[in-house]
Structures are given as structure tokens and as C-alpha cells.
Design an enzyme around this catalytic site. Structure first.
Site, mmCIF file in Angstrom:
data_model
loop_
_atom_site.group_PDB
_atom_site.id
_atom_site.type_symbol
_atom_site.label_atom_id
_atom_site.label_comp_id
_atom_site.label_asym_id
_atom_site.label_seq_id
_atom_site.Cartn_x
_atom_site.Cartn_y
_atom_site.Cartn_z
ATOM 1 N N TYR A 1 0.737 -1.171 -0.045
ATOM 2 C CA TYR A 1 0.078 0.033 -0.043
ATOM 3 C C TYR A 1 0.948 1.225 0.020
ATOM 4 O O TYR A 1 0.912 2.198 -0.879
ATOM 5 C CB TYR A 1 -1.072 -0.055 1.238
ATOM 6 N N SER A 2 1.754 1.233 0.996
ATOM 7 C CA SER A 2 2.664 2.665 0.979
ATOM 8 C C SER A 2 3.476 2.508 -0.158
ATOM 9 O O SER A 2 3.615 3.976 -0.789
ATOM 10 C CB SER A 2 3.756 2.281 2.207
#
Length: 246
Positions: free
Chosen positions: A153-154
Site C-alpha cells: 500500500y505504501s
């Protein structure tokens, strides 16, 4: 530029829920014709039925051909494309990096980054025909800070930030503006799935001391999608309750 806006055709990916629907509603209220894209066609149609002049479309944004075909269909049915807002995305697995599943990485990157590339490219090709456009990509504060146990996600949201900056600079001499929004945790149905303990942890990182509201993100996205947003491009706008780091 003050006063009423020229009505445009807008595509909102992930527009049937989450942050996408409040943004679609704000655009529709301004008189824009909104195409709501969702992987679930019935959900998209149901969401569009709640808004004036909106239409729902079943689109798998991870599929380059599906995106191109849907863009052509929207232009054919609603008119020249003026606005794109990319909200489709997924948190993916939460796991320590050493055990992070490669299939989870691939899924998140495909939906959160590859799909934004496909949608932006299809939109830019249409916007170059008229010489006008507004693109708003939904990134995340995680793309700046990097959240532990959420590597995909990051990384995907950091990629959206870089993609936005690159496209924005490339098109800066046109009237196409490309920006992204980096929210902290926002009160959506996705957040409601979290345990009270994790919610408390998330809130503890926000100086304002509360979760953000979807309408607060929609207000910023609505301005970035407007004619008034004429001198900001390739930029990153925080909606983080003071959590911003740069």
C-alpha cells in the site's frame, strides 16, 4: 476564475463508495455529467441513480483494454472528457515485510498504481484532443511516511505521487492540470472494519485528534477538479489533520 463552472464530463473510478461517491456527488452538484466506474456494475448503476445526470459503468481498472474501451464509451455517450478522479484502491494484506505475500504485493500494485497509469493515460489522450482537463489522483499519507506492515500500500501510493508529478510537469504548458491528494485515515466503510484498538492507534498519529471525513476530502478534490485550479499541477495536497511530513 469565479462564478459558475463550465459543465464537464467527469469519470470517477471507485465512485460507487468510499471516497469516490462523495466526490462524484460534489461534481454532479456542480452540474458535471459524472460517469461512476466500479468493478461491480450493479453497484455503480445504483450509485449513479442517486445523482443527477450520472451514469454507472462496470469497469475493471486493472485491465488496460477495459479502461480504454470504457473511456471511449463515456465520451461517446456523455461527451468530451474534462475530469478524471481516480479513487479505486485497496489496502491489501497487513503483514510483516519478511512474510509479506508476493501475490498481495502484485494485487495492490495492479489496482493502486497500474490502474491509475491506465486511467490517466486514457484520460490524457482524450483531454489532449480538447486541450483542457483536470486529473485528481487519490494517493495517501502512507505514500509519504511508509506504514509498517503495509509495504505494498505504501509503495503503491508513493508511486501515485511520483506518477502525478511526472504527468503534471509534462503537461504543464497545456491546460491539463494533474494533482494528487494524500489523506490520512478517513471515516469510510473501510475504516469501520478496523478494531477499536487500531482505530485509536490511527487517530493517535493525527494532530487534530480525529479521523477525517469523506466530505473534507471531497471538498479538496472538487476544487482540484475545477477551472479555478489553474496554477497548481504536479502537486501533492494533504488532508491529514496536521500529520503531513513534507
Amino acid at each position: 476564475m469565479q462564478g459558475s463552472e463550465t459543465p464537464r464530463v467527469a469519470i470517477v473510478t471507485g465512485g460507487a463508495g468510499g471516497l469516490g461517491f462523495p466526490i462524484a456527488a460534489r461534481l454532479a452538484a456542480k452540474g458535471h455529467k459524472v460517469a461512476i466506474w466500479d468493478i461491480d456494475g450493479d453497484r455503480a448503476v445504483a450509485a449513479a441513480a442517486k445523482l443527477p445526470g450520472a451514469r454507472g459503468y462496470a469497469v475493471d481498472v486493472t485491465d488496460e483494454k477495459a479502461v480504454a474501451d470504457a473511456t471511449t464509451r463515456v465520451v461517446g455517450e456523455l461527451g468530451p472528457l474534462g475530469i478524471l478522479v481516480t479513487c479505486a484502491g485497496h489496502n491489501g494484506p497487513l503483514a510483516p515485510f519478511a512474510e509479506y505475500p508476493s501475490e498481495g504485493w502484485r494485487f495492490v500494485m495492479s489496482l493502486n498504481l497500474d490502474a491509475v497509469f491506465h486511467c490517466c493515460q486514457a484520460a490524457v489522450r482524450e483531454m489532449l484532443k480538447t486541450g483542457y482537463g483536470r486529473i485528481v489522483n487519490m494517493a495517501s499519507i502512507a505514500g509519504k511516511e511508509g506504514n509498517p506492515n503495509a509495504v505494498a500500500y505504501s509503495a503503491s501510493k508513493a508511486g501515485v505521487i511520483g506518477l502525478t508529478k511526472s504527468i503534471g510537469k509534462e503537461l504543464a504548458t497545456t491546460q491539463i492540470r494533474v494533482n494528487c491528494v494524500t489523506p490520512a485515515a478517513i471515516e469510510t466503510e473501510m475504516l469501520q472494519q478496523l478494531t477499536p484498538e487500531f482505530r485509536a492507534y490511527v487517530v493517535s498519529k493525527i494532530p487534530v485528534g480525529r479521523l477525517g471525513q469523506a466530505e473534507e476530502v471531497a471538498a479538496l478534490a472538487g476544487w482540484l477538479a475545477s477551472e479555478e485550479c489553474s496554477f497548481s499541477t504536479g502537486a501533492v495536497f494533504d488532508v491529514s489533520g496536521g500529520r503531513a511530513t513534507y
